[in-house]
Motif scaffolding. Sequence first.
Motif, PDB file in Angstrom:
ATOM      1  N   THR A  32     -11.414  22.962  14.662  1.00 46.48           N
ATOM      2  CA  THR A  32     -12.046  21.644  14.704  1.00 46.48           C
ATOM      3  C   THR A  32     -11.167  20.592  14.026  1.00 46.48           C
ATOM      4  O   THR A  32     -10.947  19.493  14.554  1.00 46.48           O
ATOM      5  N   ILE A  33     -10.625  20.937  12.857  1.00 45.09           N
ATOM      6  CA  ILE A  33      -9.758  20.001  12.140  1.00 45.09           C
ATOM      7  C   ILE A  33      -8.448  19.797  12.897  1.00 45.09           C
ATOM      8  O   ILE A  33      -7.948  18.667  13.034  1.00 45.09           O
ATOM      9  N   GLU A  34      -7.884  20.882  13.419  1.00 44.86           N
ATOM     10  CA  GLU A  34      -6.641  20.768  14.170  1.00 44.86           C
ATOM     11  C   GLU A  34      -6.825  19.939  15.431  1.00 44.86           C
ATOM     12  O   GLU A  34      -5.913  19.227  15.864  1.00 44.86           O
ATOM     13  N   GLY A  35      -8.009  20.038  16.044  1.00 42.81           N
ATOM     14  CA  GLY A  35      -8.268  19.232  17.228  1.00 42.81           C
ATOM     15  C   GLY A  35      -8.232  17.753  16.924  1.00 42.81           C
ATOM     16  O   GLY A  35      -7.656  16.956  17.692  1.00 42.81           O
ATOM     17  N   ALA A  36      -8.821  17.347  15.787  1.00 38.87           N
ATOM     18  CA  ALA A  36      -8.782  15.935  15.405  1.00 38.87           C
ATOM     19  C   ALA A  36      -7.355  15.484  15.116  1.00 38.87           C
ATOM     20  O   ALA A  36      -6.923  14.399  15.514  1.00 38.87           O
ATOM     21  N   CYS A  37      -6.585  16.354  14.431  1.00 43.64           N
ATOM     22  CA  CYS A  37      -5.188  15.994  14.139  1.00 43.64           C
ATOM     23  C   CYS A  37      -4.348  15.962  15.413  1.00 43.64           C
ATOM     24  O   CYS A  37      -3.393  15.175  15.515  1.00 43.64           O
ATOM     25  N   ALA A  38      -4.686  16.835  16.370  1.00 45.17           N
ATOM     26  CA  ALA A  38      -3.956  16.828  17.635  1.00 45.17           C
ATOM     27  C   ALA A  38      -4.170  15.520  18.390  1.00 45.17           C
ATOM     28  O   ALA A  38      -3.265  15.022  19.079  1.00 45.17           O
ATOM     29  N   LEU A  39      -5.357  14.955  18.273  1.00 45.56           N
ATOM     30  CA  LEU A  39      -5.607  13.660  18.908  1.00 45.56           C
ATOM     31  C   LEU A  39      -4.718  12.578  18.292  1.00 45.56           C
ATOM     32  O   LEU A  39      -4.174  11.717  18.992  1.00 45.56           O
ATOM     33  N   VAL A  40      -4.539  12.605  16.967  1.00 46.52           N
ATOM     34  CA  VAL A  40      -3.665  11.632  16.307  1.00 46.52           C
ATOM     35  C   VAL A  40      -2.216  11.826  16.737  1.00 46.52           C
ATOM     36  O   VAL A  40      -1.486  10.855  16.994  1.00 46.52           O
ATOM     37  N   ALA A  41      -1.793  13.085  16.836  1.00 41.65           N
ATOM     38  CA  ALA A  41      -0.430  13.361  17.283  1.00 41.65           C
ATOM     39  C   ALA A  41      -0.202  12.847  18.696  1.00 41.65           C
ATOM     40  O   ALA A  41       0.878  12.323  19.019  1.00 41.65           O
ATOM     41  N   ALA A  42      -1.217  12.979  19.552  1.00 44.68           N
ATOM     42  CA  ALA A  42      -1.091  12.465  20.914  1.00 44.68           C
ATOM     43  C   ALA A  42      -0.961  10.955  20.926  1.00 44.68           C
ATOM     44  O   ALA A  42      -0.210  10.377  21.722  1.00 44.68           O
ATOM     45  N   ASP A  43      -1.657  10.290  20.019  1.00 46.00           N
ATOM     46  CA  ASP A  43      -1.547   8.832  19.934  1.00 46.00           C
ATOM     47  C   ASP A  43      -0.166   8.421  19.437  1.00 46.00           C
ATOM     48  O   ASP A  43       0.397   7.430  19.896  1.00 46.00           O
ATOM     49  N   ARG A  44       0.402   9.159  18.495  1.00 51.02           N
ATOM     50  CA  ARG A  44       1.712   8.807  17.961  1.00 51.02           C
ATOM     51  C   ARG A  44       2.813   8.979  18.978  1.00 51.02           C
ATOM     52  O   ARG A  44       3.794   8.224  18.974  1.00 51.02           O
ATOM     53  N   THR A  45       2.678   9.954  19.829  1.00 53.49           N
ATOM     54  CA  THR A  45       3.706  10.201  20.844  1.00 53.49           C
ATOM     55  C   THR A  45       3.442   9.455  22.141  1.00 53.49           C
ATOM     56  O   THR A  45       4.155   9.661  23.129  1.00 53.49           O
ATOM     57  N   GLN A  46       2.398   8.616  22.150  1.00 52.96           N
ATOM     58  CA  GLN A  46       2.059   7.822  23.327  1.00 52.96           C
ATOM     59  C   GLN A  46       1.770   8.684  24.562  1.00 52.96           C
ATOM     60  O   GLN A  46       2.024   8.280  25.688  1.00 52.96           O
ATOM     61  N   SER A  47       1.239   9.871  24.327  1.00 54.75           N
ATOM     62  CA  SER A  47       0.875  10.729  25.448  1.00 54.75           C
ATOM     63  C   SER A  47      -0.499  10.356  25.968  1.00 54.75           C
ATOM     64  O   SER A  47      -1.250   9.596  25.347  1.00 54.75           O
ATOM     65  N   LEU A  48      -0.868  10.937  27.115  1.00 54.82           N
ATOM     66  CA  LEU A  48      -2.137  10.597  27.758  1.00 54.82           C
ATOM     67  C   LEU A  48      -3.296  11.402  27.204  1.00 54.82           C
ATOM     68  O   LEU A  48      -4.422  11.253  27.653  1.00 54.82           O
ATOM     69  N   GLY A  49      -3.049  12.275  26.223  1.00 56.31           N
ATOM     70  CA  GLY A  49      -4.115  13.129  25.724  1.00 56.31           C
ATOM     71  C   GLY A  49      -4.959  12.515  24.637  1.00 56.31           C
ATOM     72  O   GLY A  49      -5.854  13.173  24.107  1.00 56.31           O
ATOM     73  N   PHE A  50      -4.681  11.277  24.271  1.00 53.68           N
ATOM     74  CA  PHE A  50      -5.436  10.676  23.178  1.00 53.68           C
ATOM     75  C   PHE A  50      -6.741  10.095  23.702  1.00 53.68           C
ATOM     76  O   PHE A  50      -6.742   9.241  24.587  1.00 53.68           O
ATOM     77  N   ASN A  51      -7.838  10.576  23.133  1.00 54.08           N
ATOM     78  CA  ASN A  51      -9.178  10.115  23.486  1.00 54.08           C
ATOM     79  C   ASN A  51      -9.735   9.368  22.273  1.00 54.08           C
ATOM     80  O   ASN A  51     -10.122   9.989  21.282  1.00 54.08           O
TER      81      ASN A  51
END
Length: 899
Positions: free
Chosen positions: A279-298
């Motif tokens: 659960t915690i890693e999922g939230a951090c993964a969303l931040v990582a997606a935002d930093r890399t400008q990928s399409l996975g950021f919700n």
Amino acid sequence: MKSSPHDAGADRKRKRASRHDSNDSAKQPTLQSLFAGQQKPHVNGAPTSPTSKRPKPDIPQPCTPPKHSKVLATREMYTFSSRSPIANGNGVIDLTNGSPPTSPQARRVNGAVKSRTGINSHTGAKKLVVKNLKTNTQWDSKAYLEKIWGQLDEALATIFKDRHDGVSKEDLYRGVENVCRQGGASTLFSRLEKRCKDHVNRDMRVPLCEKGSEDSIAILKGVLGEWSRWKEQMVTIRAIFFFLDRSYLLPSSKPTLSEFTPQLFREVVFNDQVLKDPTIEGACALVAADRTQSLGFNQELFKQAVDMFHELSTYTATFEPRFLALTQDYIATLSDEMIVEKSVPGYVALADQTIAKEMARCENFALDTSTRRDLLALLEDHLIQLKDTDLTEYEALASMLDNNATADVKALYALLARRRLGSQLKDAFEKWVNETGTGIIFADPADDMIVHLLSLKRRMDFTWQTCFDRNEQLGHALRESFAVFMNKTKKSDATWGTDNSKVGEMIAKYVDQLLRGGMKAIPEVLTARRASSITGPRPVVTSSGQPLEEDNEDADVDEDEEINIQLDQVLDLFRFVQGKAVFEGFYKKDLARRLLMGRSASADAERSMLARLKTECGSGFTQNLEQMFKDIELGREEMQSYKDRLGDRIGYEKGVDINVNVLSAAAWPTYPDIPVAVPPNIKRAIDDFELHYKSKHSGRKLDWKHALAHCQMRASFGKGSKELVVSSFQAIVLVLFNGLSYDEHLTYEYIMTQTGLPEQEITRTLQSLACAKLRPLTKHPRGRNISPTDTFTVNSLFEHPKYRVKINQVQLKETKEENKETHIRVAEDRNFECQAAIVRIMKSRKIIGHQELVAEVIKATVSRGVLGVGDIKRNVDRLIEKDYMEREEGGQGRYSYIA
């Protein structure tokens, strides 16, 4: 009940009443039956608890008894039977044994009992004792609890299935309230707690754990979905158990239902080992997606996750540490890559973007203030603190300053200022200013030196104010660097082998240019009303403190105000010059030319500059300059007196109109005596004025400086007459052509013989008349240089659109000989000043060491221009030869003063 012995009639009536009461004893209500009869039947035939609230009956009309109750008269409600004796003769009537005695209604008046038949004063007051009024009911609270829980359990099952049909929340709320009022709150909460735990564990945790093999974002979505579902279910449950929450849980140490909702979900679901880390890693993964400008950021999913962490009170303990740890790894890698791949301006821009984006995320998704604080500290550590050496290196700052990249410099300083590291730019900034300024003052030619220095000063002031935010240490570095490079000297051809400061000379010449030419002489890049192409737009403040608009090119700027602004800027440079003797020598010489030739553009500007110099250097510095102005004023008065005297002469024929300035030799520069053959008419006028002056001032000697004179003369050419403004030497040469035709030639030798001028002066004069832009004479053969074989004629084709024409005057141009003479004289004066300072120091100290003497001499002569250590030692040797001082024997470099 016994009757009174004196009232037989009343006794008979009482007996009849007793018999009547005995016959109708079943119809007569007692107090117990009266209170019991007031209980209302339960609605819809349902059993009623003793503490349940009864529905309000319809409000009856006034004075109308309710339909369901019997109205009893007072005598019927309180009747007393004769069978009820007074207990123990104490005057206490026991109402619990049978029906109350029948007696007339009594009313207590003034301490006596007043009845319908009369007043019985012998019986006294009676004490009423009421016993056993509470009805003994057969209510079973346990059975009622079980019945209500059965209904609640069925309702909870429906709620946990996310259905709300068939559930009357109001009836369930009533049941919970009744159970709590009967003391069953603890049991009810225990059963509710167990039922919720079973539901969360079985219906939420177990299905989520079965998805443990999925990626962290999918697990996060599942946990968020169950959390949202659980909150919605608890909203309904809280409404049903609201009375339990307020009356039992709130006063106790147990968690309220609002606290119970996140607590149970946190303990059962979130803290599960299978679900917590993903659960915690999922939230951090969303931040990582935002930093890399990928399409996975919700964004919505991340916001829900952060809200859940806050609501479950796990944000600080679980999410924040992991988020900061991953951010540190990301920023450390990013900063190391950026500092290698990008230039300093590019790195600064990317660092600013990174910090702004991270702070915007904290703001947009309501991250905790502690996260914002720690995240900012982390970013500044890796992006600024650990890269300060690369950001403050000389090459990076020099490149930006060379390209006048003001925005990049400002961004760099702003980034460093986040950690108060802006002052670390001092060394690089000072080095760049020093090297740039040194290149300017030693550039060849040095004609535009002051323009470039003023432009540099303006640029650096603008940089310090806007880019460096007026940093105090950087301001000191700017001033120190200017003071260093502007006082650098080297013996070169420009200073005729002396170590004089070239800057002092050029400042004096630039001031002369301003005061002679006025606003027209101001270079375009330095004008206050335009944005400089060097500095860019910046506010310029006038001497009165009012800002000028530079962007408006059509703005009207007063000429005097513009000149004052330029003089202020020049004075800023002048303050850095230590060898002010060089400036004084050239400024004094140029001021004398302006005053004698009448070439000052503004008398107010001249006075203003003099006042500035007096304020800056003291009255001793401007004493001779002030005397020069006084001599000009006295000369005007003297000429007025001379002309008045000429007007009083009888039979005086006006000849040449002369104007003479009498100068104090000590205040003015020294001028050489150049021999010249003055025309007879001018000679007579000169002799006449000298006779007039000596008659008023006996004992004074006048030395005529014809090289400084100028005159106006009328001349006729083939295309018309003109009035020529020329120097005295030019006028003497032109007079030789009076009466000659256009084709008559005068040789070089003839002109030199007739004028009596030296060869150097006659060559210079003829060149200004025959080789310049305006040529009243024609040289044969044509050319730019004068030779002894040349001949000259009047230029019959000379023309000019104006009647009054100024011919290039040699007096206004400094020759190389004059420049050399000035430099040598200043250097000699500095040696004399150095020797005078040594004598003063020795006279006061008597005995002093060599190093200490050199330091004292430098300190004493710094305002006039410091000599080198070698020159100071040579002056010491000269004073030893002149017996002003001597070396002590065995004194190891010590000197003693000879009185």
